[in-house]
Every structure is written in C-alpha cells, then in structure tokens.
Design an enzyme around this catalytic site. Structure first.
Site, PDB file in Angstrom:
ATOM      1  N   TYR A 152      -2.731   9.808   0.902  1.00 11.84           N
ATOM      2  CA  TYR A 152      -2.438   9.483   2.518  1.00 11.84           C
ATOM      3  C   TYR A 152      -0.928   9.914   2.861  1.00 11.84           C
ATOM      4  CZ  TYR A 152      -0.542   5.038   0.880  1.00 11.84           C
ATOM      5  OH  TYR A 152       0.205   4.096   0.178  1.00 11.84           O
ATOM      6  N   ASP A 174       7.974   8.338  -5.191  1.00 10.75           N
ATOM      7  CA  ASP A 174       8.189   7.785  -6.354  1.00 10.75           C
ATOM      8  C   ASP A 174       7.118   7.465  -7.011  1.00 10.75           C
ATOM      9  OD1 ASP A 174       7.869   5.922  -4.439  1.00 10.75           O
ATOM     10  OD2 ASP A 174       8.879   4.469  -5.513  1.00 10.75           O
ATOM     11  N   ARG A 175       5.934   7.148  -5.982  1.00 13.97           N
ATOM     12  CA  ARG A 175       4.484   6.941  -6.577  1.00 13.97           C
ATOM     13  C   ARG A 175       3.906   7.982  -7.213  1.00 13.97           C
ATOM     14  NH1 ARG A 175       1.598   3.057  -2.435  1.00 13.97           N
ATOM     15  NH2 ARG A 175       0.007   2.808  -4.300  1.00 13.97           N
ATOM     16  N   THR A 196      11.984  -2.683  -7.021  1.00  8.29           N
ATOM     17  CA  THR A 196      12.450  -3.325  -6.140  1.00  8.29           C
ATOM     18  C   THR A 196      10.950  -3.810  -5.329  1.00  8.29           C
ATOM     19  OG1 THR A 196      14.316  -1.788  -5.469  1.00  8.29           O
ATOM     20  CG2 THR A 196      13.639  -3.267  -3.739  1.00  8.29           C
TER      21      THR A 196
HETATM   22  N1  ADP Z   1      20.641  -2.676 -15.050  1.00  6.64           N
HETATM   23  C1  ADP Z   1      20.057  -3.093 -13.908  1.00  6.64           C
HETATM   24  N2  ADP Z   1      20.371  -2.520 -12.894  1.00  6.64           N
HETATM   25  C2  ADP Z   1      19.627  -2.826 -11.574  1.00  6.64           C
HETATM   26  N3  ADP Z   1      18.579  -3.250 -11.654  1.00  6.64           N
HETATM   27  C3  ADP Z   1      17.945  -3.844 -12.869  1.00  6.64           C
HETATM   28  C4  ADP Z   1      18.744  -3.462 -13.930  1.00  6.64           C
HETATM   29  N4  ADP Z   1      18.084  -4.015 -15.027  1.00  6.64           N
HETATM   30  C5  ADP Z   1      16.705  -4.593 -14.270  1.00  6.64           C
HETATM   31  N5  ADP Z   1      16.738  -4.405 -12.853  1.00  6.64           N
HETATM   32  C6  ADP Z   1      15.854  -4.945 -12.009  1.00  6.64           C
HETATM   33  O1  ADP Z   1      15.081  -3.725 -11.682  1.00  6.64           O
HETATM   34  C7  ADP Z   1      14.557  -3.820 -10.375  1.00  6.64           C
HETATM   35  C8  ADP Z   1      14.697  -2.580  -9.678  1.00  6.64           C
HETATM   36  O2  ADP Z   1      14.132  -1.643 -10.379  1.00  6.64           O
HETATM   37  P1  ADP Z   1      14.288  -0.203 -10.164  1.00  6.64           P
HETATM   38  O3  ADP Z   1      13.084   0.517 -10.771  1.00  6.64           O
HETATM   39  O4  ADP Z   1      15.478   0.404 -10.388  1.00  6.64           O
HETATM   40  O5  ADP Z   1      14.117  -0.059  -8.585  1.00  6.64           O
HETATM   41  P2  ADP Z   1      13.689   0.861  -7.543  1.00  6.64           P
HETATM   42  O6  ADP Z   1      12.058   0.688  -7.729  1.00  6.64           O
HETATM   43  O7  ADP Z   1      14.069   0.522  -6.221  1.00  6.64           O
HETATM   44  O8  ADP Z   1      14.239   2.247  -8.010  1.00  6.64           O
HETATM   45  C9  ADP Z   1      15.297  -5.223  -9.638  1.00  6.64           C
HETATM   46  O9  ADP Z   1      14.545  -6.217  -9.546  1.00  6.64           O
HETATM   47  C10 ADP Z   1      16.307  -5.650 -10.806  1.00  6.64           C
HETATM   48  O10 ADP Z   1      16.362  -6.934 -10.955  1.00  6.64           O
HETATM   49  C1  PAZ Z   2       6.658   1.351  -2.165  1.00  7.31           C
HETATM   50  C2  PAZ Z   2       8.020   1.887  -2.052  1.00  7.31           C
HETATM   51  C3  PAZ Z   2       8.839   1.222  -1.341  1.00  7.31           C
HETATM   52  C4  PAZ Z   2       8.235   1.478  -3.654  1.00  7.31           C
HETATM   53  O1  PAZ Z   2       9.555   1.750  -3.948  1.00  7.31           O
HETATM   54  P1  PAZ Z   2      10.568   1.305  -5.153  1.00  7.31           P
HETATM   55  O2  PAZ Z   2      10.455  -0.110  -4.796  1.00  7.31           O
HETATM   56  O3  PAZ Z   2       9.930   1.472  -6.322  1.00  7.31           O
HETATM   57  O4  PAZ Z   2      11.902   2.011  -4.959  1.00  7.31           O
HETATM   58  C5  PAZ Z   2       7.938   3.432  -2.264  1.00  7.31           C
HETATM   59  O5  PAZ Z   2       6.972   3.898  -2.945  1.00  7.31           O
HETATM   60  C6  PAZ Z   2       7.567   3.870  -0.684  1.00  7.31           C
HETATM   61  O6  PAZ Z   2       8.438   3.830   0.210  1.00  7.31           O
HETATM   62  N1  PAZ Z   2       6.306   4.161  -0.528  1.00  7.31           N
HETATM   63  C7  PAZ Z   2       5.849   4.570   0.684  1.00  7.31           C
HETATM   64  C8  PAZ Z   2       4.659   3.815   1.300  1.00  7.31           C
HETATM   65  C9  PAZ Z   2       3.337   3.901   0.380  1.00  7.31           C
HETATM   66  O7  PAZ Z   2       3.663   4.378  -0.705  1.00  7.31           O
HETATM   67  O8  PAZ Z   2       2.368   3.644   1.014  1.00  7.31           O
END
Ligand code: ADP
Ligand code: PAZ
Length: 245
Positions: A76, A82-83, A105
C-alpha cells in the site's frame, strides 16, 4: 560486515548540521582515519524520519534510499521504506516466504510470500516507547529500566508490575503472531531485527522454557543488522549493474 555502531541520539531541535570533517568524525568511528572530506566513505541512508533524512543528506557522500530503490512491490502507498528494505533483505537472505519482526522505536510485523506479494502486517509501540508512554502519560508511574530476566508475572511492586505487564504481553503477542504466520506458511523463516531484537530474543527464550514454544523459536533467526545487510546488498546490485552497462 566489518563493524556496526550506534551514533549518539541526535536531537534535531538542538543540532546544527556538521560542517567540517572533525564534526562528522564525532558520529562515526569509520571516519577516524579520514584526512579530508574528499576521502570520506560513502554513506547509504535509509530513513523514515524526514528531519533525520535532512541531517544525513548534508553528509558529503550520502546516498539516500527511496522507495523505487528497493525491488519489492509495496502492498500500500504509505508502507514504510524501512519495512520494505527489511522484508526484501530477509527474503533475499533466507528465502521466501518470510516474516520480519522489527523491534525498533515502533515494533512492526511484516510478512511476504515473494517480492511482489507482500501481505503487510501490523504496527505497535516498541519496547522503549511502551515504557516511556507510561511514565510520561501518568502522574504516578516511574521511568524504569528493563530487567535482565523476564520478571514474575504477579508483582507486589510498581516497578516490577510495569516490567511484567509490558514484557509478558509483548512476548505473548510476538509468539501469537509467529504461531499465526507459521500456521499459514509452515516453511517460512522468521527474522527478528531492530535495536531491541537481542533483548526481546532473550525474553522469548526465557518465556519458552517451561512450555512447548521452543519449536516455534527454533524458526526465529536473530539478525539485528538486517537493514545494514540490506543496504550492502543494494550497493552490490548497483555496482553489478554499472559493470554490465
Ligand atoms: N545503543 C543503542 N542506541 C539506541 N537505542 C538502542 C541501543 N540499544 C538498544 N536500543 C533500543 O533500540 C530501540 C530502537 O531501535 P532501532 O531499531 O534503533 O530504532 P528505529 O526502528 O527507530 O530505527 C529503542 O527501544 C532502544 O531502547
Ligand atoms: C512503522 C514505522 C514508524 C517503524 O519505524 P521504526 O520504528 O522501525 O523506525 C515505519 O515503518 C513507518 O513510518 N511506516 C509507515 C507506515 C506503514 O508502514 O504502514
């Protein structure tokens, strides 16, 4: 892959864009041996946060990935970049069909049968966000750290009650999604990635000990660097194409 690292948290409202090599060096050990901005390595960027994209775009040799760079059919329009990268990488590395649990996150579940048949999935607050939401949105609940081990389900203190509530519910939810996916696609691999992947994997193993869950967990591949590996594959594909033409 030679090395991975996390940068410090970049608070956009307080950060100005780095202007010199020395300022960029604060963000990456890979830049330690650069003598000028001319020999800085390429930086491949995947971001779903526009302010972060703007920040990393100012790096002198950044290559910012967009939707059309990832060879899958989006299920969609607003599906996360990222997904898309995670599911394509997982299918490429571990075969299709594949199921990705990205514990970042936000925590996302994404399933796909082939690169052109992604079934979408589900989104919920990630581990850190769940913990923060309770302390930030209630008057009395504290900010707590995560325990090493899955706590007892029944707690007589507030801290452990929060840990128990979040962790047992999250772990049960993850097991339920895995079970539902495998019922439909029994040969599929399951890939667990994201910043909280290792922590969650530990809790999943602990939760599974007394029960019949280990069989399900045998199918889970822990790969915290799935997106980094995906960027390497995209880069390889690009250089293969440029050799062809
Ligand atoms: N060294 C680190 N720095 C930042 N976040 C971390 C770290 N190790 C574990 N985390 C955890 O990773 C999560 C974020 O995951 P990440 O995959 O980096 O985020 P995003 O999906 O936003 O890219 C947070 O919940 C955080 O607690
Ligand atoms: C759901 C997410 C916020 C996850 O991002 P992340 O926390 O892994 O950085 C990202 O994939 C996003 O913005 N998605 C758009 C909405 C969707 O995939 O339906």
């Amino acid at each position: 892959m030679a090395q991975t690292w996390d940068t410090c948290h970049i608070e956009m409202s307080q950060t100005r864009f780095p202007a010199t090599l020395e300022e960029w060096q604060a963000y990456s050990p890979a830049l330690a041996h650069c003598s000028s901005t001319v020999n800085m390595p390429e930086l491949w960027v995947i971001s779903v946060v526009p302010s972060q994209t703007c920040f990393w775009q100012t790096y002198p040799r950044s290559i910012v990935i967009t939707a059309t760079d990832i060879p899958i059919q989006y299920p969609y329009e607003t599906f996360g970049l990222d997904r898309a990268l995670s599911i394509w990488t997982a299918g490429t590395l571990y075969q299709w069909p594949v199921f990705v649990i990205d514990a970042g996150t936000a925590l996302t579940y994404t399933g796909a049968l082939t690169p052109t048949d992604c079934l979408g999935g589900a989104i919920l607050p990630g581990l850190g966000l769940q913990l923060r939401s309770l302390s930030q949105s209630t008057a009395a609940l504290p900010t707590i750290a995560l325990p090493q081990d899955l706590p007892s389900r029944w707690s007589l203190t507030t801290d452990i009650a929060i840990q128990s509530g979040i962790l047992h519910t999250l772990v049960s939810g993850i097991i339920d999604f895995i079970r539902a996916w495998l019922e439909q696609y029994p040969t599929s691999q399951i890939v667990l990635t994201g910043g909280d992947a290792e922590t969650l994997y530990r809790y999943l193993l602990q939760a599974s000990k007394p029960k019949a869950v280990p069989k399900l967990l045998d199918r889970v591949i822990l790969q915290p660097q799935l997106q980094g590996i995906g960027l390497l594959h995209l880069r390889q594909q690009k250089s293969d194409r440029s050799l062809l033409f």
